[in-house]
Design a protein around this motif. Structure first.
Motif, PDB file in Angstrom:
ATOM      1  N   GLN A 135       8.373  -6.203  -3.924  1.00  0.00           N
ATOM      2  CA  GLN A 135       7.121  -6.930  -4.100  1.00  0.00           C
ATOM      3  C   GLN A 135       5.939  -5.960  -4.022  1.00  0.00           C
ATOM      4  OE1 GLN A 135       6.774 -10.288  -1.433  1.00  0.00           O
ATOM      5  NE2 GLN A 135       8.968 -10.708  -1.515  1.00  0.00           N
ATOM      6  N   THR A 136       5.000  -6.074  -4.963  1.00  0.00           N
ATOM      7  CA  THR A 136       3.811  -5.227  -4.977  1.00  0.00           C
ATOM      8  C   THR A 136       2.574  -6.080  -5.237  1.00  0.00           C
ATOM      9  OG1 THR A 136       4.087  -4.756  -7.342  1.00  0.00           O
ATOM     10  CG2 THR A 136       5.066  -3.194  -5.785  1.00  0.00           C
ATOM     11  N   LYS A 137       1.423  -5.547  -4.808  1.00  0.00           N
ATOM     12  CA  LYS A 137       0.121  -6.152  -5.091  1.00  0.00           C
ATOM     13  C   LYS A 137      -0.727  -5.125  -5.834  1.00  0.00           C
ATOM     14  CE  LYS A 137      -0.443  -9.431  -1.251  1.00  0.00           C
ATOM     15  NZ  LYS A 137      -1.283  -9.777  -0.075  1.00  0.00           N
ATOM     16  N   HIS A 138      -1.377  -5.555  -6.891  1.00  0.00           N
ATOM     17  CA  HIS A 138      -2.158  -4.626  -7.708  1.00  0.00           C
ATOM     18  C   HIS A 138      -3.596  -4.572  -7.218  1.00  0.00           C
ATOM     19  CE1 HIS A 138      -3.364  -2.302 -11.179  1.00  0.00           C
ATOM     20  NE2 HIS A 138      -4.341  -3.174 -11.406  1.00  0.00           N
ATOM     21  N   ASP A 139      -4.007  -3.425  -6.693  1.00  0.00           N
ATOM     22  CA  ASP A 139      -5.404  -3.177  -6.328  1.00  0.00           C
ATOM     23  C   ASP A 139      -5.945  -4.276  -5.414  1.00  0.00           C
ATOM     24  OD1 ASP A 139      -7.545  -1.507  -6.349  1.00  0.00           O
ATOM     25  OD2 ASP A 139      -8.424  -2.292  -8.181  1.00  0.00           O
ATOM     26  N   ASP A 140      -5.170  -4.645  -4.403  1.00  0.00           N
ATOM     27  CA  ASP A 140      -5.520  -5.811  -3.575  1.00  0.00           C
ATOM     28  C   ASP A 140      -6.739  -5.553  -2.710  1.00  0.00           C
ATOM     29  OD1 ASP A 140      -4.865  -8.456  -2.394  1.00  0.00           O
ATOM     30  OD2 ASP A 140      -4.547  -7.254  -0.594  1.00  0.00           O
ATOM     31  N   ILE A 141      -6.887  -4.384  -2.135  1.00  0.00           N
ATOM     32  CA  ILE A 141      -7.982  -4.118  -1.193  1.00  0.00           C
ATOM     33  C   ILE A 141      -9.315  -3.993  -1.905  1.00  0.00           C
ATOM     34  CG2 ILE A 141      -8.863  -2.443   0.484  1.00  0.00           C
ATOM     35  CD1 ILE A 141      -6.020  -1.841   1.288  1.00  0.00           C
ATOM     36  N   LEU A 142      -9.370  -3.240  -3.005  1.00  0.00           N
ATOM     37  CA  LEU A 142     -10.630  -2.994  -3.688  1.00  0.00           C
ATOM     38  C   LEU A 142     -11.087  -4.185  -4.524  1.00  0.00           C
ATOM     39  CD1 LEU A 142     -10.106   0.705  -4.853  1.00  0.00           C
ATOM     40  CD2 LEU A 142     -11.326  -0.138  -2.848  1.00  0.00           C
ATOM     41  N   SER A 143     -10.164  -5.010  -4.965  1.00  0.00           N
ATOM     42  CA  SER A 143     -10.534  -6.138  -5.827  1.00  0.00           C
ATOM     43  C   SER A 143     -11.076  -7.328  -5.044  1.00  0.00           C
ATOM     44  CB  SER A 143      -9.341  -6.579  -6.664  1.00  0.00           C
ATOM     45  OG  SER A 143      -8.272  -7.010  -5.823  1.00  0.00           O
ATOM     46  N   GLN A 144     -10.740  -7.428  -3.760  1.00  0.00           N
ATOM     47  CA  GLN A 144     -11.174  -8.568  -2.944  1.00  0.00           C
ATOM     48  C   GLN A 144     -12.175  -8.110  -1.887  1.00  0.00           C
ATOM     49  OE1 GLN A 144      -7.906 -10.794  -1.341  1.00  0.00           O
ATOM     50  NE2 GLN A 144      -6.703 -10.689  -3.228  1.00  0.00           N
ATOM     51  N   PRO A 145     -13.321  -8.779  -1.761  1.00  0.00           N
ATOM     52  CA  PRO A 145     -14.285  -8.411  -0.718  1.00  0.00           C
ATOM     53  C   PRO A 145     -13.803  -8.860   0.657  1.00  0.00           C
ATOM     54  CG  PRO A 145     -15.039 -10.346  -1.915  1.00  0.00           C
ATOM     55  CD  PRO A 145     -13.806  -9.876  -2.617  1.00  0.00           C
ATOM     56  N   GLY A 146     -14.351  -8.239   1.722  1.00  0.00           N
ATOM     57  CA  GLY A 146     -14.003  -8.622   3.082  1.00  0.00           C
ATOM     58  C   GLY A 146     -13.818  -7.417   3.983  1.00  0.00           C
ATOM     59  N   VAL A 147     -13.114  -7.636   5.104  1.00  0.00           N
ATOM     60  CA  VAL A 147     -12.879  -6.603   6.116  1.00  0.00           C
ATOM     61  C   VAL A 147     -11.401  -6.249   6.092  1.00  0.00           C
ATOM     62  CG1 VAL A 147     -13.074  -5.981   8.543  1.00  0.00           C
ATOM     63  CG2 VAL A 147     -14.757  -7.524   7.510  1.00  0.00           C
ATOM     64  N   VAL A 148     -11.116  -4.957   6.022  1.00  0.00           N
ATOM     65  CA  VAL A 148      -9.743  -4.473   5.921  1.00  0.00           C
ATOM     66  C   VAL A 148      -9.495  -3.450   7.021  1.00  0.00           C
ATOM     67  CG1 VAL A 148      -8.094  -3.177   4.519  1.00  0.00           C
ATOM     68  CG2 VAL A 148      -9.570  -4.884   3.447  1.00  0.00           C
ATOM     69  N   ALA A 149      -8.390  -3.596   7.750  1.00  0.00           N
ATOM     70  CA  ALA A 149      -7.997  -2.652   8.797  1.00  0.00           C
ATOM     71  C   ALA A 149      -6.682  -2.007   8.403  1.00  0.00           C
ATOM     72  CB  ALA A 149      -7.859  -3.356  10.145  1.00  0.00           C
ATOM     73  N   LEU A 150      -6.646  -0.674   8.471  1.00  0.00           N
ATOM     74  CA  LEU A 150      -5.414   0.067   8.228  1.00  0.00           C
ATOM     75  C   LEU A 150      -4.790   0.428   9.563  1.00  0.00           C
ATOM     76  CD1 LEU A 150      -6.250   2.468   5.263  1.00  0.00           C
ATOM     77  CD2 LEU A 150      -5.590   0.057   5.240  1.00  0.00           C
ATOM     78  N   MET A 151      -3.510   0.087   9.734  1.00  0.00           N
ATOM     79  CA  MET A 151      -2.819   0.284  10.997  1.00  0.00           C
ATOM     80  C   MET A 151      -1.534   1.054  10.756  1.00  0.00           C
ATOM     81  SD  MET A 151      -3.455  -3.439  12.732  1.00  0.00           S
ATOM     82  CE  MET A 151      -3.604  -2.670  14.323  1.00  0.00           C
ATOM     83  N   GLY A 152      -1.037   1.687  11.835  1.00  0.00           N
ATOM     84  CA  GLY A 152       0.201   2.431  11.723  1.00  0.00           C
ATOM     85  C   GLY A 152       0.302   3.516  12.760  1.00  0.00           C
ATOM     86  N   PRO A 153       1.476   4.140  12.902  1.00  0.00           N
ATOM     87  CA  PRO A 153       1.669   5.200  13.891  1.00  0.00           C
ATOM     88  C   PRO A 153       0.828   6.433  13.570  1.00  0.00           C
ATOM     89  CG  PRO A 153       3.769   4.365  13.067  1.00  0.00           C
ATOM     90  CD  PRO A 153       2.712   3.829  12.175  1.00  0.00           C
ATOM     91  N   THR A 154       0.801   7.349  14.503  1.00  0.00           N
ATOM     92  CA  THR A 154       0.055   8.577  14.305  1.00  0.00           C
ATOM     93  C   THR A 154       0.697   9.443  13.221  1.00  0.00           C
ATOM     94  OG1 THR A 154      -0.750  10.578  15.406  1.00  0.00           O
ATOM     95  CG2 THR A 154       1.363   9.712  16.143  1.00  0.00           C
ATOM     96  N   GLY A 155      -0.152  10.105  12.444  1.00  0.00           N
ATOM     97  CA  GLY A 155       0.343  11.022  11.433  1.00  0.00           C
ATOM     98  C   GLY A 155       0.712  10.401  10.111  1.00  0.00           C
ATOM     99  N   THR A 156       0.450   9.119   9.917  1.00  0.00           N
ATOM    100  CA  THR A 156       0.817   8.472   8.657  1.00  0.00           C
ATOM    101  C   THR A 156      -0.227   8.671   7.563  1.00  0.00           C
ATOM    102  OG1 THR A 156      -0.148   6.396   9.443  1.00  0.00           O
ATOM    103  CG2 THR A 156       2.221   6.721   9.781  1.00  0.00           C
ATOM    104  N   GLY A 157      -1.427   9.172   7.914  1.00  0.00           N
ATOM    105  CA  GLY A 157      -2.468   9.410   6.918  1.00  0.00           C
ATOM    106  C   GLY A 157      -3.442   8.266   6.768  1.00  0.00           C
ATOM    107  N   LYS A 158      -3.702   7.518   7.844  1.00  0.00           N
ATOM    108  CA  LYS A 158      -4.623   6.377   7.759  1.00  0.00           C
ATOM    109  C   LYS A 158      -6.047   6.829   7.448  1.00  0.00           C
ATOM    110  CE  LYS A 158      -3.726   4.900  11.866  1.00  0.00           C
ATOM    111  NZ  LYS A 158      -2.705   5.932  12.159  1.00  0.00           N
ATOM    112  N   THR A 159      -6.541   7.862   8.137  1.00  0.00           N
ATOM    113  CA  THR A 159      -7.923   8.303   7.958  1.00  0.00           C
ATOM    114  C   THR A 159      -8.160   8.805   6.542  1.00  0.00           C
ATOM    115  OG1 THR A 159      -8.053   8.907  10.304  1.00  0.00           O
ATOM    116  CG2 THR A 159      -9.703   9.851   8.827  1.00  0.00           C
ATOM    117  N   THR A 160      -7.238   9.597   6.016  1.00  0.00           N
ATOM    118  CA  THR A 160      -7.375  10.095   4.648  1.00  0.00           C
ATOM    119  C   THR A 160      -7.324   8.951   3.642  1.00  0.00           C
ATOM    120  OG1 THR A 160      -6.309  12.158   5.324  1.00  0.00           O
ATOM    121  CG2 THR A 160      -6.468  11.737   2.972  1.00  0.00           C
TER     122      THR A 160
END
Length: 434
Positions: A209-234
């Protein structure tokens, strides 16, 4: 009761010797592995019948003349139970009889008296002996289960050789055992090797299952989560740069919750200065609520969370901080590095199930030698993949997820690395044989 030792190159041969020489009533006391094979200690109440030994010798000669795969009853003996459960029940009954004999051996006195030191210690000896016998029976059961499962696998391989070949290819591709067996079971019987392989790749693509351009196409607040070293900041920087290019710098803002990693705020702040969007830091849930209210007119607000190990207690605190902001609908996305082990990715998903995930982002695709592990985790946990990150360049190395691209990339990595490794191993074995 007498005890004898038997040696064989494997468990099957050793059990056959016990049955041939002592008969079906012998009790297996222990088994040990040696460099040359297996040692079994067996006990019996009476001497084996000479006619039985002669008969079993003739049976052995007849059995060697045939090449069929032996069943469990043939491994243990004709008079033995035909299932592992029945064998264990029989040996448990033998252990019970031995225990009753030990208890009956204790002398009964007509007048009570204080037990001696030896009598006090006798129950402990009995418990230790019973515990040791239980451990040995458990070890024997595991060995028999392993051998029976091997025979079942050989039978499946004989009946469906194409399925076995496809399973090996999927495993080398990185697909998990459960998912590989599931998709292979749908393979058409009439298809050849190439048709079956293409069918499996299409089936995996349909399950992903995939979503096409889900974050940029929809307005709102988005949080990226995950363990250290996964590249969240980049990844945050890549998304912010693409959003600024698409909607303008006045419509994008970044908030970071990383208050523990040294230089974390400086890193995201540097990206913010280059991109041109504001970057703020929140120490707790209250400050996060204030910042979200301050940025309420922004089209897209990206939240960079701190990276913690799945076993770190601070991860629970951070998840609670996200949950407490019920006034704003925060869409949570899990960032997973695609070059990680299957078990590590699965454990990460299990930890972040405590919050409602809207999808996931796969990073570090450029560092992968296989993509089957990430594809398996996404399919088995029904995670929708939104973006793929395959480099450090901001914002170029980020693209919307595509099932066709993922499956095609996984197949190319298999051809490039797994097949070369298999061929190299085969060549090395042939050279060693020469």
């Amino acid at each position: 009761m007498k005890i004898r030792r038997f040696y064989g190159k494997d468990m099957r041969e050793a059990l056959k010797q016990v049955k041939d020489e002592l008969g079906g009533d012998a009790v297996i006391m222990s088994n040990k592995k040696h460099a040359d094979g297996i040692e079994i200690v067996a006990a019996y109440d009476k001497e084996p019948d000479a006619q039985l030994v002669s008969k079993n010798s003739n049976d052995e000669a007849n059995q060697k003349s045939t090449s069929k795969i032996p069943s469990l009853s043939e491994i243990i003996g004709d008079t033995a139970p035909d299932s592992l459960k029945a064998l264990l029940e029989k040996q448990s009954q033998a252990v019970s009889k031995k225990t009753e004999a030990i208890e009956a051996y204790q002398p009964q006195e007509s007048t009570p008296k204080s037990p001696s030191r030896t009598e006090k210690q006798r129950p402990n000896y009995q418990n230790d002996a019973l515990s040791e016998m239980r451990q040995e029976l458990s070890s024997l059961r595991n060995i028999l289960q392993f051998q029976v499962s091997g025979l079942i696998a050989q039978e499946k391989q004989r009946q469906h050789p194409l399925h076995g070949y496809l399973l090996e290819k999927l495993h080398n591709m990185g697909i998990s055992n459960n998912l590989a067996e599931e998709v292979v079971s749908y393979t058409p019987e009439s298809s050849d090797e190439r048709q079956a392989w293409l069918f499996l790749l299409k089936l995996l693509a349909n399950k992903l299952q995939t979503k096409h351009d889900d974050i940029l196409s929809q307005p709102g607040v988005v949080a990226l989560m995950g363990p250290t070293g996964t590249g969240k900041t980049t990844t945050i920087a890549k998304l912010a740069a693409q959003a600024v290019k698409k909607y303008g710098v006045e419509n994008v803002a970044v908030i970071t919750l990383d208050n523990y990693r040294i230089g974390a705020f400086d890193q995201i702040a540097t990206y913010g200065k280059i991109i041109g969007c504001p970057v703020k830091q929140a120490q707790d849930a209250s400050q996060l609520t204030d910042l979200l209210y301050q940025f309420k007119n922004k089209r897209l607000v990206l939240i960079d969370t701190a990276g913690y190990s799945q076993k770190d207690a601070r991860l629970i605190k951070q998840l609670d901080t996200i949950k407490q902001n019920s006034c704003v609908n925060i869409r949570k996305y899990l960032v997973i590095q695609a070059n990680c082990q299957y078990r590590a990715m699965q454990q990460t998903v299990n930890e972040y199930r405590k919050i409602s995930l809207h999808g996931c982002i796969l990073t570090k695709l450029d560092e992968c030698y296989s993509l089957g592990e990430a594809i398996s985790v996404a399919i088995e946990n029904k995670l929708q993949i939104c973006y793929l990150a395959d480099g450090q360049r901001v914002p170029e190395d980020l693209q919307s997820a595509s099932t066709k691209h993922l499956i095609t990339s996984a197949a190319k990595l298999y051809k490039k690395y797994a097949l070369l490794h298999t061929r190299a191993s085969k060549v090395n074995s042939e050279v060693a044989a020469i």
